[in-house]
Design a protein around this motif. Sequence first.
Motif, short mmCIF file in Angstrom:
data_model
loop_
_atom_site.label_atom_id
_atom_site.label_comp_id
_atom_site.label_asym_id
_atom_site.label_seq_id
_atom_site.Cartn_x
_atom_site.Cartn_y
_atom_site.Cartn_z
N SER A 64 0.85 -1.20 0.00
CA SER A 64 0.00 0.00 0.00
C SER A 64 0.88 1.24 0.00
O SER A 64 2.09 1.16 0.24
N THR A 65 0.28 2.40 -0.27
CA THR A 65 1.00 3.66 -0.29
C THR A 65 0.31 4.69 0.60
O THR A 65 -0.91 4.63 0.81
N ARG A 66 1.10 5.62 1.11
CA ARG A 66 0.57 6.73 1.91
C ARG A 66 1.46 7.93 1.68
O ARG A 66 2.69 7.80 1.61
N HIS A 67 0.85 9.11 1.56
CA HIS A 67 1.60 10.33 1.27
C HIS A 67 1.34 11.35 2.38
O HIS A 67 0.27 11.97 2.43
N ARG A 68 2.31 11.49 3.26
CA ARG A 68 2.11 12.29 4.46
C ARG A 68 1.95 13.78 4.17
O ARG A 68 1.11 14.45 4.76
N ASP A 69 2.78 14.31 3.24
CA ASP A 69 2.85 15.75 3.08
C ASP A 69 2.35 16.26 1.74
O ASP A 69 2.54 17.43 1.42
N VAL A 70 1.71 15.41 0.95
CA VAL A 70 1.29 15.86 -0.37
C VAL A 70 0.23 16.96 -0.27
O VAL A 70 0.18 17.86 -1.13
N ASP A 71 -0.59 16.94 0.76
CA ASP A 71 -1.62 17.96 0.96
C ASP A 71 -1.26 18.94 2.08
O ASP A 71 -2.14 19.61 2.63
N GLN A 72 0.02 19.00 2.39
CA GLN A 72 0.50 19.93 3.42
C GLN A 72 0.23 21.38 2.98
O GLN A 72 0.17 21.68 1.79
N ASN A 73 0.07 22.27 3.94
CA ASN A 73 -0.13 23.69 3.63
C ASN A 73 1.22 24.31 3.29
O ASN A 73 1.85 24.99 4.10
N HIS A 74 1.67 24.08 2.06
CA HIS A 74 2.99 24.55 1.63
C HIS A 74 2.98 26.07 1.48
O HIS A 74 2.13 26.63 0.79
N ARG A 75 3.92 26.71 2.11
CA ARG A 75 4.02 28.17 2.04
C ARG A 75 5.14 28.63 1.12
O ARG A 75 5.14 29.79 0.68
N ASP A 76 6.10 27.78 0.85
CA ASP A 76 7.22 28.15 -0.03
C ASP A 76 6.80 28.02 -1.48
O ASP A 76 6.18 27.03 -1.87
N GLU A 77 7.16 29.00 -2.27
CA GLU A 77 6.80 28.96 -3.69
C GLU A 77 7.56 27.87 -4.45
O GLU A 77 7.12 27.44 -5.51
N GLU A 78 8.68 27.42 -3.90
CA GLU A 78 9.42 26.35 -4.55
C GLU A 78 8.62 25.06 -4.63
O GLU A 78 8.83 24.24 -5.52
N ALA A 79 7.69 24.87 -3.68
CA ALA A 79 6.87 23.67 -3.69
C ALA A 79 5.96 23.61 -4.91
O ALA A 79 5.50 22.54 -5.31
N PHE A 80 5.71 24.76 -5.53
CA PHE A 80 4.84 24.83 -6.70
C PHE A 80 5.62 25.19 -7.97
O PHE A 80 5.00 25.50 -8.99
N GLY A 81 6.96 25.17 -7.89
CA GLY A 81 7.78 25.41 -9.07
C GLY A 81 7.82 26.85 -9.55
O GLY A 81 8.18 27.10 -10.70
N SER A 82 7.48 27.81 -8.68
CA SER A 82 7.49 29.22 -9.11
C SER A 82 8.89 29.69 -9.46
O SER A 82 9.07 30.48 -10.40
N ASP A 83 9.89 29.23 -8.71
CA ASP A 83 11.27 29.63 -9.00
C ASP A 83 11.72 29.07 -10.35
O ASP A 83 12.41 29.75 -11.12
#
Length: 267
Positions: A226-245
């Motif tokens: 089975s799989t589990r993703h702990r931080d995929v829905d984390q409240n990411h505040r850094d723009e790097e998490a969304f590839g803005s840089d």
Amino acid sequence: CNLSLEDLFLEYGSHDPDYEKMKSQNITMTPPPPSSPPSQGTPNSVTAQTNSGMLAPNGKAPIHIEMVSFGFKYSVPPQAREGWSHSNPFSPIDCRDLPRCPHYVAKLSGLSHKVKRTMLNMTDEKKSEDDSDDGDENNDKDTTVVAVKPVSAKSEEVCKTITSAVEEAINIGGHGWAFPLETTIFIGSEYGRHRSVVLVENVAQKMRQILRRNEGNRIGQPVSVSTRHRDVDQNHRDEEAFGSDLRREHEVEVKRKKKLEWLEGRW
């Protein structure tokens, strides 16, 4: 979409051409009743049992492998710090050396079909030097450029490690129906949003294929994955998490190329 359902699964990476053949083997996932060891004259029952695939549904196997993705930005899971055991066979796997998710799909998470397809198809060129020693000290080295898919290559490496750990847990640790085992494999990237998620899903898929085939009867007990993703829905505040840089770097590079083309056109 004009693709058929089978083509979509194939492109997505979850199509297993041997699945129907493996289903016909009628694998039994309940613990076998106690019986005396078979005699040498009746090897058929043993052969029929050991030739079966060893993939079982979740909750129906004595050995369970849970693949967990996380982000190092939000700390390593506490269970990963508990030291070695068959339930925690190795340290968290760091995949931050893999290429980052491209900027044009980085807004989506690693669970997205577009992100999975993009990252699994990413290629990286590696140079391999071949020395031909014929006594000439000034002999040039032959350099070969090989295209490698880094995420797929990392997935194959992790699968081999997990398979060896499961074999050791069964053959040396004695785990099975009488001694169940839940093994957790932690895979981390920077934010736990792209690379670790895609790698976990791909490793889980390949592990299921390995267990279905069970080549050489390496695995002697039913195993579920089975799989589990702990931080995929984390409240990411850094723009790097969304590839803005990466998006800004791409825009700067496009402007630079246009300026060079304009200067070359003037000359």
